[in-house]
Design an enzyme around this catalytic site. Structure first.
Site, PDB file in Angstrom:
ATOM      1  N   ARG A 104       3.588  -1.982  -9.610  1.00  0.00           N
ATOM      2  CA  ARG A 104       4.882  -2.273  -8.977  1.00  0.00           C
ATOM      3  C   ARG A 104       5.422  -3.611  -9.458  1.00  0.00           C
ATOM      4  O   ARG A 104       4.708  -4.593  -9.468  1.00  0.00           O
ATOM      5  CB  ARG A 104       4.711  -2.292  -7.446  1.00  0.00           C
ATOM      6  CG  ARG A 104       4.233  -0.945  -6.937  1.00  0.00           C
ATOM      7  CD  ARG A 104       4.170  -0.870  -5.433  1.00  0.00           C
ATOM      8  NE  ARG A 104       3.694   0.459  -5.046  1.00  0.00           N
ATOM      9  CZ  ARG A 104       3.524   0.884  -3.801  1.00  0.00           C
ATOM     10  NH1 ARG A 104       3.825   0.070  -2.794  1.00  0.00           N
ATOM     11  NH2 ARG A 104       3.082   2.092  -3.554  1.00  0.00           N
ATOM     12  N   ARG A 153       0.014  -9.246  -2.233  1.00  0.00           N
ATOM     13  CA  ARG A 153       1.082  -8.493  -2.892  1.00  0.00           C
ATOM     14  C   ARG A 153       0.851  -8.567  -4.398  1.00  0.00           C
ATOM     15  O   ARG A 153       0.868  -9.639  -4.973  1.00  0.00           O
ATOM     16  CB  ARG A 153       2.448  -9.090  -2.531  1.00  0.00           C
ATOM     17  CG  ARG A 153       3.632  -8.278  -3.030  1.00  0.00           C
ATOM     18  CD  ARG A 153       4.933  -8.840  -2.495  1.00  0.00           C
ATOM     19  NE  ARG A 153       5.034  -8.668  -1.055  1.00  0.00           N
ATOM     20  CZ  ARG A 153       5.482  -7.569  -0.459  1.00  0.00           C
ATOM     21  NH1 ARG A 153       5.909  -6.559  -1.176  1.00  0.00           N
ATOM     22  NH2 ARG A 153       5.518  -7.474   0.847  1.00  0.00           N
ATOM     23  N   GLU A 175      -0.177  -4.361   6.184  1.00  0.00           N
ATOM     24  CA  GLU A 175       0.008  -2.930   5.968  1.00  0.00           C
ATOM     25  C   GLU A 175      -0.997  -2.422   4.936  1.00  0.00           C
ATOM     26  O   GLU A 175      -1.047  -2.905   3.811  1.00  0.00           O
ATOM     27  CB  GLU A 175       1.432  -2.662   5.477  1.00  0.00           C
ATOM     28  CG  GLU A 175       1.711  -1.197   5.263  1.00  0.00           C
ATOM     29  CD  GLU A 175       2.981  -0.946   4.439  1.00  0.00           C
ATOM     30  OE1 GLU A 175       3.899  -1.788   4.501  1.00  0.00           O
ATOM     31  OE2 GLU A 175       3.025   0.080   3.753  1.00  0.00           O
ATOM     32  N   SER A 184       0.689   3.903   4.608  1.00  0.00           N
ATOM     33  CA  SER A 184       1.998   4.369   5.004  1.00  0.00           C
ATOM     34  C   SER A 184       1.911   5.889   4.902  1.00  0.00           C
ATOM     35  O   SER A 184       1.571   6.424   3.846  1.00  0.00           O
ATOM     36  CB  SER A 184       3.010   3.811   4.012  1.00  0.00           C
ATOM     37  OG  SER A 184       4.291   3.832   4.559  1.00  0.00           O
ATOM     38  N   ARG A 191      -5.586  -5.019   0.519  1.00  0.00           N
ATOM     39  CA  ARG A 191      -5.521  -5.567   1.871  1.00  0.00           C
ATOM     40  C   ARG A 191      -6.702  -5.109   2.701  1.00  0.00           C
ATOM     41  O   ARG A 191      -7.069  -5.752   3.685  1.00  0.00           O
ATOM     42  CB  ARG A 191      -4.197  -5.189   2.519  1.00  0.00           C
ATOM     43  CG  ARG A 191      -3.024  -5.875   1.814  1.00  0.00           C
ATOM     44  CD  ARG A 191      -1.701  -5.380   2.311  1.00  0.00           C
ATOM     45  NE  ARG A 191      -0.597  -5.919   1.516  1.00  0.00           N
ATOM     46  CZ  ARG A 191       0.627  -5.425   1.528  1.00  0.00           C
ATOM     47  NH1 ARG A 191       0.904  -4.382   2.297  1.00  0.00           N
ATOM     48  NH2 ARG A 191       1.570  -5.963   0.791  1.00  0.00           N
TER      49      ARG A 191
END
Length: 418
Positions: A261, A276, A348, A351, A389
RNA sequence: GGAGAUGUGUCCGAGUGGUUUAAGGAGCACGGUUGGAAACCGUGUAUAGGUGUAAGCUUAUCUAGAGUUCGAAUCUCUACAUCUCCGCCA
């Protein structure tokens, strides 16, 4: 994408959904393009029908050795006219198809209307946050003390956001991936799948990354391919363009992949350590189901993801995202956030979304139901889980006063003493 | 990377310019026959768009795109995929 007929008949509902999702698609323009396309279609069809009829007559006359020159003369300009009408039609179709790709999925009525992550609903919490008798370190400090990461050399070789896992850090990463895959295979009945890390633009459009998220992805321009931001893309596109048998459903796949990403627009946010990244690892669950089952399956998949955190004994909470935070293609999304005591916040790690028939329409994934009618499948996916994470949470929750950390019971089998 | 061959429906497979509106077969579904089954017989068996209450009518699709032609599964070009051989390579 949405059904054009649905947009035609429910323009106001769709407009509201676009507003609630903070999107910008122009429904009035789409309705105009739709109208123009249908007119173009009609004109083309009529002229083409004429041509087909006369051509057939010419064929018949020639076969009977009759003179067809009057018919041939009559057809003089028709071919060019058809070509022009075809061009008008193609242009109209392209404009419409391009525009409709920017229309987001409709949020489910149960999704709370809201602007940002502050409006997300906290549904439940699990586990007990550990009370520390010493100053809890954050994962970067723990990693440093134990030689788990080399972020500087990662930045040297690739850039920031490309971590290098070293020694026990690398083993832990690998153990976690294997543990999660095995867990879903053994306890949840998924079928394992291993997919390419690069896909073509059609696949990216099929799952909804293109055109909207173009700038968030790495593109190999020489070959017009993209590095996948999630295994969702190749796995969901597995059945693109196919009509499945009723008995083929449901399908449940779990696969591991690297994820890439660009994180355009979020520079400087959550940059510390593994929070991140531009490249990370993720285990992804994808389901293809009959429409009537998808909402129940969504709940099941959240549980599947939760089971991983439970097995690792990490405290977490479950959120239902509000309209503004629910992704473009999703009708409803649950996020799982794990507790990170060193960072003193929730992160997070998963998802889970029901896309209903939105992706199935884009990618044309259909099935023949019991009555022989062709319908779109419903697709769902969920992280199960993303590793960075999760690693943060393991290090911070399992840390000891001397800076070392314990291995969660569930992972010990995957980390034999060397 | 080089050379060649191939690409037709769920599958096999015929089709080198005009009733192909894609033959034929297999499979599948339904019906007949049967005590039940097999065999046999009959019927049906793509998707998408437009129009219509519907039946229907109509357009597109033979890997994809472009071209030639009044007319293309068929001829030409390009791309992609598969197979074979050569080269290179984990």
């Amino acid at each position: 994408m949405l059904d054009l007929k649905f947009i035609r008949e429910n323009a106001d509902l769709v407009k509201e959904a676009i507003k609630n999702k903070n999107e910008k698609a122009d429904i009035d323009r789409i309705l105009e393009l739709d109208e123009a396309k249908r007119i173009a279609q009609f004109n083309f069809d009529q002229k083409k029908a004429d041509q087909n009829r006369v051509s057939k007559e010419i064929g018949l006359k020639k076969k009977n050795k009759e003179d067809a020159s009057d018919l041939l003369a009559q057809m003089g300009n028709v071919a060019q006219e058809i070509k022009d009408l075809k061009n008008i039609l193609t242009d109209a179709e392209n404009a419409l198809n391009e525009a409709i790709l920017w229309v987001p999925n409709m949020p489910h009525p149960d999704v709370p209307v809201g602007k940002s992550e502050d409006d997300n609903q906290i549904l439940r919490e699990w586990g007990t946050k550990r009370e520390f008798t010493f100053q809890a370190l954050d994962h970067v400090e723990i990693a440093e003390k134990n030689g788990l990461l080399d972020l500087e050399r990662g930045a040297k070789i690739s850039g920031s956001g490309f971590p290098i896992h070293t020694g026990m850090g690398a083993r832990l990463e690998r153990a976690l991936i294997n543990f999660m895959l095995d867990y879903h295979l053994i306890h949840h009945g998924y079928q394992e799948i291993m997919v390419p890390s690069m896909v073509n633009p059609t696949a990216m459009q099929g799952t909804g990354q293109l055109p909207k998220l173009k700038d968030d992805m790495y593109r190999i321009s020489e070959d017009d391919m993209y590095l996948i931001p999630t295994a969702e893309v190749p796995i969901t596109n597995f059945y693109a363009g196919e009509i499945l048998k009723n008995d083929d459903l449901p399908k449940k796949f779990v696969g591991f992949s690297n994820c890439f990403r660009r994180e355009a627009g979020s520079y400087g946010k959550d940059t510390r350590g593994l929070q991140r990244l531009h490249q990370f690892n993720k285990v992804e669950m994808v389901r293809f189901v009959q429409p009537e089952d998808s909402w129940q399956v969504l709940e099941e998949m959240v549980n599947d993801a939760e089971d991983i955190l439970k097995a690792l004994n990490l405290p977490y909470r479950v959120l239902r995202l509000c309209t503004g935070d629910t992704s473009f293609a999703s009708a409803m999304t649950y996020d799982l956030e794990v507790w990170a005591p060193g960072a003193n916040k929730y992160l997070e790690v998963s998802s889970v979304s029901n896309f209903v028939d939105f992706q199935a329409r884009r990618a044309s994934i259909r099935f023949r139901d019991n009555e022989g009618k062709v319908q779109f499948v419903h697709t769902l996916n969920g992280s199960g889980l993303a590793t960075p994470r999760t690693i943060i949470a393991i290090l911070e929750n399992y840390q000891n006063e001397d800076g070392s950390f314990d291995i969660p019971e569930a992972l010990k089998h995957y980390l034999p003493k060397i």
